[in-house]
Design a protein around this motif. Sequence first.
Motif, PDB file in Angstrom:
ATOM      1  N   ARG A 189       1.343 -11.742   1.565  1.00  0.00           N
ATOM      2  CA  ARG A 189       1.717 -10.439   1.008  1.00  0.00           C
ATOM      3  C   ARG A 189       0.475  -9.579   0.780  1.00  0.00           C
ATOM      4  O   ARG A 189       0.462  -8.393   1.088  1.00  0.00           O
ATOM      5  CB  ARG A 189       2.486 -10.597  -0.311  1.00  0.00           C
ATOM      6  CG  ARG A 189       3.969 -10.889  -0.134  1.00  0.00           C
ATOM      7  CD  ARG A 189       4.737 -10.753  -1.438  1.00  0.00           C
ATOM      8  NE  ARG A 189       4.228 -11.574  -2.525  1.00  0.00           N
ATOM      9  CZ  ARG A 189       4.527 -12.849  -2.715  1.00  0.00           C
ATOM     10  NH1 ARG A 189       5.357 -13.477  -1.895  1.00  0.00           N
ATOM     11  NH2 ARG A 189       4.017 -13.512  -3.737  1.00  0.00           N
ATOM     12  N   GLU A 190      -0.574 -10.181   0.246  1.00  0.00           N
ATOM     13  CA  GLU A 190      -1.822  -9.447  -0.005  1.00  0.00           C
ATOM     14  C   GLU A 190      -2.421  -8.951   1.306  1.00  0.00           C
ATOM     15  O   GLU A 190      -2.925  -7.827   1.368  1.00  0.00           O
ATOM     16  CB  GLU A 190      -2.820 -10.326  -0.758  1.00  0.00           C
ATOM     17  CG  GLU A 190      -4.172  -9.667  -0.988  1.00  0.00           C
ATOM     18  CD  GLU A 190      -4.126  -8.332  -1.712  1.00  0.00           C
ATOM     19  OE1 GLU A 190      -5.010  -7.484  -1.445  1.00  0.00           O
ATOM     20  OE2 GLU A 190      -3.211  -8.099  -2.540  1.00  0.00           O
ATOM     21  N   GLN A 191      -2.357  -9.750   2.357  1.00  0.00           N
ATOM     22  CA  GLN A 191      -2.842  -9.291   3.660  1.00  0.00           C
ATOM     23  C   GLN A 191      -2.069  -8.059   4.110  1.00  0.00           C
ATOM     24  O   GLN A 191      -2.663  -7.088   4.579  1.00  0.00           O
ATOM     25  CB  GLN A 191      -2.675 -10.388   4.714  1.00  0.00           C
ATOM     26  CG  GLN A 191      -3.729 -11.444   4.695  1.00  0.00           C
ATOM     27  CD  GLN A 191      -3.637 -12.301   5.939  1.00  0.00           C
ATOM     28  OE1 GLN A 191      -2.570 -12.808   6.282  1.00  0.00           O
ATOM     29  NE2 GLN A 191      -4.737 -12.444   6.621  1.00  0.00           N
ATOM     30  N   ALA A 192      -0.756  -8.101   3.979  1.00  0.00           N
ATOM     31  CA  ALA A 192       0.077  -6.965   4.378  1.00  0.00           C
ATOM     32  C   ALA A 192      -0.259  -5.743   3.537  1.00  0.00           C
ATOM     33  O   ALA A 192      -0.376  -4.631   4.065  1.00  0.00           O
ATOM     34  CB  ALA A 192       1.562  -7.320   4.244  1.00  0.00           C
ATOM     35  N   GLU A 193      -0.441  -5.935   2.252  1.00  0.00           N
ATOM     36  CA  GLU A 193      -0.769  -4.815   1.370  1.00  0.00           C
ATOM     37  C   GLU A 193      -2.115  -4.197   1.736  1.00  0.00           C
ATOM     38  O   GLU A 193      -2.274  -2.975   1.687  1.00  0.00           O
ATOM     39  CB  GLU A 193      -0.747  -5.277  -0.090  1.00  0.00           C
ATOM     40  CG  GLU A 193       0.653  -5.573  -0.589  1.00  0.00           C
ATOM     41  CD  GLU A 193       0.692  -6.295  -1.930  1.00  0.00           C
ATOM     42  OE1 GLU A 193      -0.382  -6.467  -2.563  1.00  0.00           O
ATOM     43  OE2 GLU A 193       1.796  -6.706  -2.338  1.00  0.00           O
ATOM     44  N   VAL A 203      -3.442  -4.022   4.720  1.00  0.00           N
ATOM     45  CA  VAL A 203      -3.236  -3.230   5.929  1.00  0.00           C
ATOM     46  C   VAL A 203      -2.539  -1.914   5.580  1.00  0.00           C
ATOM     47  O   VAL A 203      -2.925  -0.848   6.060  1.00  0.00           O
ATOM     48  CB  VAL A 203      -2.433  -4.016   6.988  1.00  0.00           C
ATOM     49  CG1 VAL A 203      -2.026  -3.120   8.145  1.00  0.00           C
ATOM     50  CG2 VAL A 203      -3.233  -5.208   7.486  1.00  0.00           C
ATOM     51  N   LEU A 204      -1.523  -1.973   4.725  1.00  0.00           N
ATOM     52  CA  LEU A 204      -0.804  -0.757   4.342  1.00  0.00           C
ATOM     53  C   LEU A 204      -1.711   0.208   3.568  1.00  0.00           C
ATOM     54  O   LEU A 204      -1.627   1.429   3.747  1.00  0.00           O
ATOM     55  CB  LEU A 204       0.448  -1.103   3.537  1.00  0.00           C
ATOM     56  CG  LEU A 204       1.521  -1.861   4.329  1.00  0.00           C
ATOM     57  CD1 LEU A 204       2.650  -2.295   3.416  1.00  0.00           C
ATOM     58  CD2 LEU A 204       2.024  -1.033   5.493  1.00  0.00           C
ATOM     59  N   ARG A 205      -2.596  -0.327   2.719  1.00  0.00           N
ATOM     60  CA  ARG A 205      -3.559   0.532   2.014  1.00  0.00           C
ATOM     61  C   ARG A 205      -4.511   1.191   3.011  1.00  0.00           C
ATOM     62  O   ARG A 205      -4.817   2.388   2.904  1.00  0.00           O
ATOM     63  CB  ARG A 205      -4.348  -0.272   0.978  1.00  0.00           C
ATOM     64  CG  ARG A 205      -3.569  -0.559  -0.298  1.00  0.00           C
ATOM     65  CD  ARG A 205      -4.466  -1.093  -1.407  1.00  0.00           C
ATOM     66  NE  ARG A 205      -5.129  -2.346  -1.079  1.00  0.00           N
ATOM     67  CZ  ARG A 205      -4.624  -3.560  -1.321  1.00  0.00           C
ATOM     68  NH1 ARG A 205      -3.435  -3.688  -1.899  1.00  0.00           N
ATOM     69  NH2 ARG A 205      -5.304  -4.634  -1.003  1.00  0.00           N
ATOM     70  N   ALA A 206      -4.978   0.434   3.980  1.00  0.00           N
ATOM     71  CA  ALA A 206      -5.871   0.994   4.999  1.00  0.00           C
ATOM     72  C   ALA A 206      -5.162   2.080   5.797  1.00  0.00           C
ATOM     73  O   ALA A 206      -5.757   3.118   6.117  1.00  0.00           O
ATOM     74  CB  ALA A 206      -6.378  -0.111   5.919  1.00  0.00           C
ATOM     75  N   ASP A 207      -3.891   1.865   6.110  1.00  0.00           N
ATOM     76  CA  ASP A 207      -3.124   2.878   6.834  1.00  0.00           C
ATOM     77  C   ASP A 207      -2.965   4.141   5.991  1.00  0.00           C
ATOM     78  O   ASP A 207      -3.129   5.255   6.492  1.00  0.00           O
ATOM     79  CB  ASP A 207      -1.757   2.331   7.241  1.00  0.00           C
ATOM     80  CG  ASP A 207      -0.950   3.367   8.007  1.00  0.00           C
ATOM     81  OD1 ASP A 207      -1.459   3.876   9.042  1.00  0.00           O
ATOM     82  OD2 ASP A 207       0.169   3.683   7.568  1.00  0.00           O
ATOM     83  N   ALA A 208      -2.665   3.981   4.722  1.00  0.00           N
ATOM     84  CA  ALA A 208      -2.511   5.141   3.831  1.00  0.00           C
ATOM     85  C   ALA A 208      -3.822   5.918   3.739  1.00  0.00           C
ATOM     86  O   ALA A 208      -3.822   7.158   3.780  1.00  0.00           O
ATOM     87  CB  ALA A 208      -2.052   4.684   2.442  1.00  0.00           C
ATOM     88  N   GLU A 209      -4.942   5.211   3.647  1.00  0.00           N
ATOM     89  CA  GLU A 209      -6.249   5.876   3.620  1.00  0.00           C
ATOM     90  C   GLU A 209      -6.482   6.645   4.914  1.00  0.00           C
ATOM     91  O   GLU A 209      -6.976   7.774   4.888  1.00  0.00           O
ATOM     92  CB  GLU A 209      -7.349   4.845   3.399  1.00  0.00           C
ATOM     93  CG  GLU A 209      -7.383   4.245   2.024  1.00  0.00           C
ATOM     94  CD  GLU A 209      -8.367   3.080   1.907  1.00  0.00           C
ATOM     95  OE1 GLU A 209      -9.211   2.902   2.825  1.00  0.00           O
ATOM     96  OE2 GLU A 209      -8.286   2.349   0.907  1.00  0.00           O
ATOM     97  N   LEU A 210      -6.161   6.037   6.028  1.00  0.00           N
ATOM     98  CA  LEU A 210      -6.329   6.694   7.325  1.00  0.00           C
ATOM     99  C   LEU A 210      -5.490   7.957   7.395  1.00  0.00           C
ATOM    100  O   LEU A 210      -5.962   9.006   7.859  1.00  0.00           O
ATOM    101  CB  LEU A 210      -5.977   5.739   8.464  1.00  0.00           C
ATOM    102  CG  LEU A 210      -5.984   6.359   9.862  1.00  0.00           C
ATOM    103  CD1 LEU A 210      -7.384   6.831  10.223  1.00  0.00           C
ATOM    104  CD2 LEU A 210      -5.447   5.368  10.879  1.00  0.00           C
ATOM    105  N   GLN A 211      -4.252   7.865   6.953  1.00  0.00           N
ATOM    106  CA  GLN A 211      -3.367   9.030   7.005  1.00  0.00           C
ATOM    107  C   GLN A 211      -3.936  10.169   6.148  1.00  0.00           C
ATOM    108  O   GLN A 211      -3.892  11.338   6.543  1.00  0.00           O
ATOM    109  CB  GLN A 211      -1.941   8.664   6.556  1.00  0.00           C
ATOM    110  CG  GLN A 211      -1.264   7.619   7.423  1.00  0.00           C
ATOM    111  CD  GLN A 211      -1.372   7.915   8.914  1.00  0.00           C
ATOM    112  OE1 GLN A 211      -1.073   9.024   9.360  1.00  0.00           O
ATOM    113  NE2 GLN A 211      -1.814   6.924   9.685  1.00  0.00           N
TER     114      GLN A 211
END
Length: 170
Positions: free
Chosen positions: A150-154, A156-164
Amino acid sequence: MSEQAQVAVLMGSKSDLPVLQGAFRVFDEFGIRYVARVLSAHRTPEAAAAFAAGAEASGIRVVICAAGMAAHLGGVVAAHTTLPVIGIPVASEPFNALDSLLATVQMPPGIPVAAVTAGKAGGKNAALYAVAILALSSPELATKLKAFRREQAEQVLRADAELQQELKQS
């Protein structure tokens, strides 16, 4: 670590140690006891076979073997135990891990060796695969592994949000 180890981490040469550092970190993070040894399929075949033959009786449940070049360590170990064996192909000249990858995955029927990616990522992945095997009989370990995923997925999602956010600002 060695007392009542659950995982044996074998390397064909001490020069393979950098590939295994990630595995040791994973085991420490998950609280899994391990033993690490340098045993060679070619230079110490009797010692490698004896270790493999006695591993289960000593409490080992999974064996990880890192080796380069001909990379027969995983196969030799698998031939002398029914425990799960995970092979890590180690890069070496002149084939940059292709030779060790093929030697690790091309096992004859009846003597399986699981293979993970070559190099340092292989150490971490082999350890996580061992954790997954051990988690089959440990609800506590299974819970830790699910939390890790779950932490790995989170992340990646944080990195995606930062990119956006960065893309919106540019």
